[in-house]
Design a protein around this motif. Structure first.
Motif, PDB file in Angstrom:
ATOM      1  N   LYS A 117       0.862  -1.179   0.000  1.00  0.00           N
ATOM      2  CA  LYS A 117       0.000   0.000   0.000  1.00  0.00           C
ATOM      3  C   LYS A 117       0.901   1.233   0.000  1.00  0.00           C
ATOM      4  CE  LYS A 117      -3.507   0.650   2.721  1.00  0.00           C
ATOM      5  NZ  LYS A 117      -4.245   0.604   4.012  1.00  0.00           N
ATOM      6  N   LEU A 119       1.089   5.744  -0.245  1.00  0.00           N
ATOM      7  CA  LEU A 119       0.317   6.897   0.245  1.00  0.00           C
ATOM      8  C   LEU A 119      -0.395   7.634  -0.884  1.00  0.00           C
ATOM      9  CD1 LEU A 119       2.817   8.313   2.911  1.00  0.00           C
ATOM     10  CD2 LEU A 119       0.637   7.168   3.337  1.00  0.00           C
ATOM     11  N   VAL A 151       6.715   4.729   8.203  1.00  0.00           N
ATOM     12  CA  VAL A 151       5.331   5.196   8.288  1.00  0.00           C
ATOM     13  C   VAL A 151       4.413   4.011   8.550  1.00  0.00           C
ATOM     14  CG1 VAL A 151       3.480   6.441   7.097  1.00  0.00           C
ATOM     15  CG2 VAL A 151       5.877   7.021   6.631  1.00  0.00           C
ATOM     16  N   GLY A 152       3.562   4.126   9.567  1.00  0.00           N
ATOM     17  CA  GLY A 152       2.614   3.061   9.890  1.00  0.00           C
ATOM     18  C   GLY A 152       2.608   2.804  11.379  1.00  0.00           C
ATOM     19  N   GLY A 153       1.577   2.106  11.823  1.00  0.00           N
ATOM     20  CA  GLY A 153       1.469   1.854  13.267  1.00  0.00           C
ATOM     21  C   GLY A 153       1.158   0.402  13.589  1.00  0.00           C
ATOM     22  N   GLY A 154       1.279  -0.475  12.576  1.00  0.00           N
ATOM     23  CA  GLY A 154       0.970  -1.891  12.793  1.00  0.00           C
ATOM     24  C   GLY A 154       2.210  -2.709  13.096  1.00  0.00           C
ATOM     25  N   ASP A 155       2.043  -4.036  13.112  1.00  0.00           N
ATOM     26  CA  ASP A 155       3.178  -4.928  13.381  1.00  0.00           C
ATOM     27  C   ASP A 155       4.286  -4.765  12.341  1.00  0.00           C
ATOM     28  OD1 ASP A 155       2.450  -6.215  15.746  1.00  0.00           O
ATOM     29  OD2 ASP A 155       1.117  -7.587  14.682  1.00  0.00           O
ATOM     30  N   ALA A 157       5.151  -2.068  10.661  1.00  0.00           N
ATOM     31  CA  ALA A 157       5.908  -0.839  10.930  1.00  0.00           C
ATOM     32  C   ALA A 157       6.825  -1.050  12.134  1.00  0.00           C
ATOM     33  CB  ALA A 157       4.950   0.320  11.174  1.00  0.00           C
ATOM     34  N   GLU A 159       8.021  -3.872  13.254  1.00  0.00           N
ATOM     35  CA  GLU A 159       9.077  -4.815  12.891  1.00  0.00           C
ATOM     36  C   GLU A 159      10.124  -4.143  11.990  1.00  0.00           C
ATOM     37  OE1 GLU A 159       8.188  -9.242  12.453  1.00  0.00           O
ATOM     38  OE2 GLU A 159       8.142  -8.503  10.411  1.00  0.00           O
ATOM     39  N   HIS A 175       3.320   7.953  12.787  1.00  0.00           N
ATOM     40  CA  HIS A 175       1.987   7.349  12.815  1.00  0.00           C
ATOM     41  C   HIS A 175       0.917   8.437  12.839  1.00  0.00           C
ATOM     42  CE1 HIS A 175      -1.080   4.480  13.260  1.00  0.00           C
ATOM     43  NE2 HIS A 175      -1.196   4.481  14.573  1.00  0.00           N
ATOM     44  N   ARG A 177      -1.928   8.420  14.207  1.00  0.00           N
ATOM     45  CA  ARG A 177      -2.672   8.532  15.483  1.00  0.00           C
ATOM     46  C   ARG A 177      -1.669   8.601  16.644  1.00  0.00           C
ATOM     47  NH1 ARG A 177      -5.458   4.142  16.880  1.00  0.00           N
ATOM     48  NH2 ARG A 177      -4.405   2.696  15.479  1.00  0.00           N
ATOM     49  N   ARG A 181      -1.198   0.302  16.454  1.00  0.00           N
ATOM     50  CA  ARG A 181      -2.100  -0.833  16.257  1.00  0.00           C
ATOM     51  C   ARG A 181      -1.344  -2.147  16.513  1.00  0.00           C
ATOM     52  NH1 ARG A 181      -6.467  -1.676  13.106  1.00  0.00           N
ATOM     53  NH2 ARG A 181      -6.509   0.484  12.448  1.00  0.00           N
ATOM     54  N   MET A 186       5.191  -6.239  20.316  1.00  0.00           N
ATOM     55  CA  MET A 186       5.935  -5.512  19.276  1.00  0.00           C
ATOM     56  C   MET A 186       6.040  -4.027  19.643  1.00  0.00           C
ATOM     57  SD  MET A 186       6.682  -7.690  16.831  1.00  0.00           S
ATOM     58  CE  MET A 186       6.734  -6.937  15.219  1.00  0.00           C
ATOM     59  N   ILE A 240       2.517   0.430   5.614  1.00  0.00           N
ATOM     60  CA  ILE A 240       1.095   0.635   5.918  1.00  0.00           C
ATOM     61  C   ILE A 240       0.255  -0.520   5.380  1.00  0.00           C
ATOM     62  CG2 ILE A 240       1.300   3.146   6.103  1.00  0.00           C
ATOM     63  CD1 ILE A 240       0.206   3.382   3.260  1.00  0.00           C
ATOM     64  N   GLY A 241       0.904  -1.648   5.151  1.00  0.00           N
ATOM     65  CA  GLY A 241       0.182  -2.852   4.751  1.00  0.00           C
ATOM     66  C   GLY A 241       0.353  -3.196   3.279  1.00  0.00           C
ATOM     67  N   LYS A 258      -8.147 -10.882   4.553  1.00  0.00           N
ATOM     68  CA  LYS A 258      -7.432  -9.788   3.866  1.00  0.00           C
ATOM     69  C   LYS A 258      -7.381  -9.984   2.360  1.00  0.00           C
ATOM     70  CE  LYS A 258      -5.359  -7.464   7.441  1.00  0.00           C
ATOM     71  NZ  LYS A 258      -4.462  -7.811   8.499  1.00  0.00           N
TER      72      LYS A 258
HETATM   73  P1  NAP Z   1      -1.912  -3.264   9.472  1.00  0.00           P
HETATM   74  O1  NAP Z   1      -2.006  -4.046  10.737  1.00  0.00           O
HETATM   75  O2  NAP Z   1      -3.101  -3.137   8.601  1.00  0.00           O
HETATM   76  O3  NAP Z   1      -1.395  -1.805   9.882  1.00  0.00           O
HETATM   77  C1  NAP Z   1      -1.275  -0.797   8.939  1.00  0.00           C
HETATM   78  C2  NAP Z   1      -0.852   0.451   9.674  1.00  0.00           C
HETATM   79  O4  NAP Z   1      -0.643   1.469   8.704  1.00  0.00           O
HETATM   80  C3  NAP Z   1      -1.911   0.974  10.665  1.00  0.00           C
HETATM   81  O5  NAP Z   1      -1.295   1.438  11.822  1.00  0.00           O
HETATM   82  C4  NAP Z   1      -2.581   2.082   9.881  1.00  0.00           C
HETATM   83  O6  NAP Z   1      -2.991   3.174  10.710  1.00  0.00           O
HETATM   84  C5  NAP Z   1      -1.461   2.585   9.004  1.00  0.00           C
HETATM   85  N1  NAP Z   1      -1.986   3.102   7.756  1.00  0.00           N
HETATM   86  C6  NAP Z   1      -2.777   2.441   6.859  1.00  0.00           C
HETATM   87  N2  NAP Z   1      -3.057   3.241   5.812  1.00  0.00           N
HETATM   88  C7  NAP Z   1      -2.421   4.415   6.073  1.00  0.00           C
HETATM   89  C8  NAP Z   1      -2.326   5.651   5.366  1.00  0.00           C
HETATM   90  N3  NAP Z   1      -2.918   5.840   4.181  1.00  0.00           N
HETATM   91  N4  NAP Z   1      -1.612   6.655   5.915  1.00  0.00           N
HETATM   92  C9  NAP Z   1      -0.993   6.487   7.108  1.00  0.00           C
HETATM   93  N5  NAP Z   1      -1.047   5.351   7.820  1.00  0.00           N
HETATM   94  C10 NAP Z   1      -1.749   4.334   7.314  1.00  0.00           C
HETATM   95  O7  NAP Z   1      -0.756  -3.813   8.490  1.00  0.00           O
HETATM   96  P2  NAP Z   1       0.625  -4.538   8.840  1.00  0.00           P
HETATM   97  O8  NAP Z   1       1.326  -3.850   9.930  1.00  0.00           O
HETATM   98  O9  NAP Z   1       1.323  -4.731   7.526  1.00  0.00           O
HETATM   99  O10 NAP Z   1       0.178  -5.960   9.365  1.00  0.00           O
HETATM  100  C11 NAP Z   1      -0.596  -6.837   8.529  1.00  0.00           C
HETATM  101  C12 NAP Z   1      -0.864  -8.141   9.276  1.00  0.00           C
HETATM  102  O11 NAP Z   1       0.349  -8.887   9.377  1.00  0.00           O
HETATM  103  C13 NAP Z   1      -1.358  -7.903  10.701  1.00  0.00           C
HETATM  104  O12 NAP Z   1      -2.294  -8.895  10.991  1.00  0.00           O
HETATM  105  C14 NAP Z   1      -0.122  -8.069  11.536  1.00  0.00           C
HETATM  106  O13 NAP Z   1      -0.399  -8.492  12.847  1.00  0.00           O
HETATM  107  C15 NAP Z   1       0.639  -9.132  10.739  1.00  0.00           C
HETATM  108  N6  NAP Z   1       2.082  -9.012  10.985  1.00  0.00           N
HETATM  109  C16 NAP Z   1       2.613  -9.704  12.014  1.00  0.00           C
HETATM  110  C17 NAP Z   1       3.962  -9.607  12.299  1.00  0.00           C
HETATM  111  C18 NAP Z   1       4.548 -10.359  13.417  1.00  0.00           C
HETATM  112  O14 NAP Z   1       3.799 -10.911  14.205  1.00  0.00           O
HETATM  113  N7  NAP Z   1       5.857 -10.452  13.535  1.00  0.00           N
HETATM  114  C19 NAP Z   1       4.767  -8.751  11.517  1.00  0.00           C
HETATM  115  C20 NAP Z   1       4.184  -8.043  10.482  1.00  0.00           C
HETATM  116  C21 NAP Z   1       2.839  -8.165  10.225  1.00  0.00           C
HETATM  117  P3  NAP Z   1      -4.201   3.011  11.754  1.00  0.00           P
HETATM  118  O15 NAP Z   1      -3.647   2.216  12.887  1.00  0.00           O
HETATM  119  O16 NAP Z   1      -4.526   4.407  12.090  1.00  0.00           O
HETATM  120  O17 NAP Z   1      -5.280   2.309  10.995  1.00  0.00           O
END
Ligand code: NAP
Length: 312
Positions: A117, A119, A151-155, A157, A159, A175, A177, A181, A186, A240-241, A258
């Protein structure tokens, strides 16, 4: 124009080309549709230093050209076209259509990948590989002793920020917010890292620098106060995913929440006999060129065995 094929491969990243090489060498005369991003995600990175066999590293686009040449050498029929529709539900032979042709396929190998994804800001494509990246594993090495944003707030970002501290002198997690997330463990790990600081309630409005040459910073906005500030930084990593490219298969194949295709664990088989999936389209976990290539090999071997079993 309608054609027939033993194997149709949809997508041209490491998984698709590897499937093509194996299928072609098995005399299956595969047909491959390159799709909208020929070569896949590696074509938006620069040096690839973790693909085995290239001790000096290789540029992503060149690596993919080599995959393509190898597939062509063994007789893969390559169409530089986008598949616009597939009919898997009606059973074999499966109809695969581009604007130019329809191919009736005894087996289909889906390797349409996933897309990071982005921006969707101006000049984003031109800055990619020139300070902007969506892959810390691929590009982190080039930011030794530099200051980078993640940039991002998930796992992902969290990692990637931790990973980048191996190279960068300073990592700022940006991030939108004021809380992450990411999972608790993490979060704790990344926020305890002395090289990482967080910039909360922050979004990027614009990339600064010379597109196609070098990024030098970003125009940032505080999402709470609206204050805009230009910040100097050496690199920006977007985490950001990802989104799997599976829209075309919706309603025909099982997907997770997903949108990733589901395969039999440890295999490339989908629930439809004769339909296989490999690479990032079915893998949200490893997402590496080498794992994608390995699964492409698996898909081709499974297609070969399936064709043998059904007498083709
Ligand atoms: P995610 O959980 O969907 O997080 C995406 C992050 O990016 C969120 O914090 C979101 O903000 C932010 N974001 C999304 N669109 C944005 C935008 N247009 N502008 C600014 N910020 C934006 O994605 P992910 O981190 O890639 O994780 C995907 C899945 O894989 C999750 O289930 C995760 O647990 C898993 N994963 C696990 C591990 C691990 O366990 N080691 C490592 C990586 C991924 P908001 O929070 O405000 O929505």
């Amino acid at each position: 124009m309608t054609e027939t094929a033993n194997v149709v491969i949809i997508g041209s990243g490491p998984a698709g080309w590897t499937a093509a090489i194996y299928a072609a060498r098995a005399n299956l005369a595969p047909v491959l549709f390159e799709g909208p991003q020929p070569g896949g995600q590696l074509t938006i990175t620069t040096d690839v230093e973790n693909y085995p066999g290239f001790p000096e590293g290789i540029m992503g686009p060149e690596l993919m050209q080599r995959f393509r040449d190898q597939a062509a050498r063994f007789g893969t029929q390559i169409h530089s076209e986008n598949v616009v529709s597939v009919d898997l539900k009606s059973g074999a032979p499966f109809s695969v259509r581009s604007a130019e042709r329809e191919v009736c396929a005894h087996t289909v190998i889906i390797s349409t990948g996933a897309s990071a994804k982005l921006l969707n800001l101006p000049d984003e494509g031109a800055f990619m590989g020139h300070g902007l990246s969506a892959c810390a594993t691929c590009d982190g090495f080039f930011f030794k002793n530099k200051h980078v944003f993640v940039v991002g707030g998930g796992d992902s970002a969290a990692e990637e920020a931790n990973f980048l501290t191996r190279y960068a002198s300073k990592v700022t997690l940006v991030h939108r917010r004021d809380s992450l997330r990411a999972s608790k463990i993490m979060q704790d790990r990344v926020l305890a890292n002395p090289k990482v600081s967080a910039r909360w309630n922050s979004e990027i409005l614009e990339y600064l620098g010379t597109p196609g040459q070098r990024l030098r910073g970003a125009r940032m906005r505080d999402t709470q106060t609206g204050v805009i500030e230009d910040v100097t930084v050496d690199g920006i990593f977007l985490a950001i995913g990802h989104v799997p490219n599976t829209e075309m298969f919706r309603g025909q194949l099982t997907m997770d929440a997903k949108g990733y295709l589901q395969t039999t664990p440890g295999r490339a088989a989908t629930e439809l006999p004769g339909v296989f999936a490999c690479g990032d389209v079915q893998d949200s976990y490893y997402r590496q060129a080498i794992t994608a290539a390995g699964s492409g090999c698996m898909a081709a071997l499974e297609a070969e065995r399936y064709l043998e079993a059904v007498g083709h």
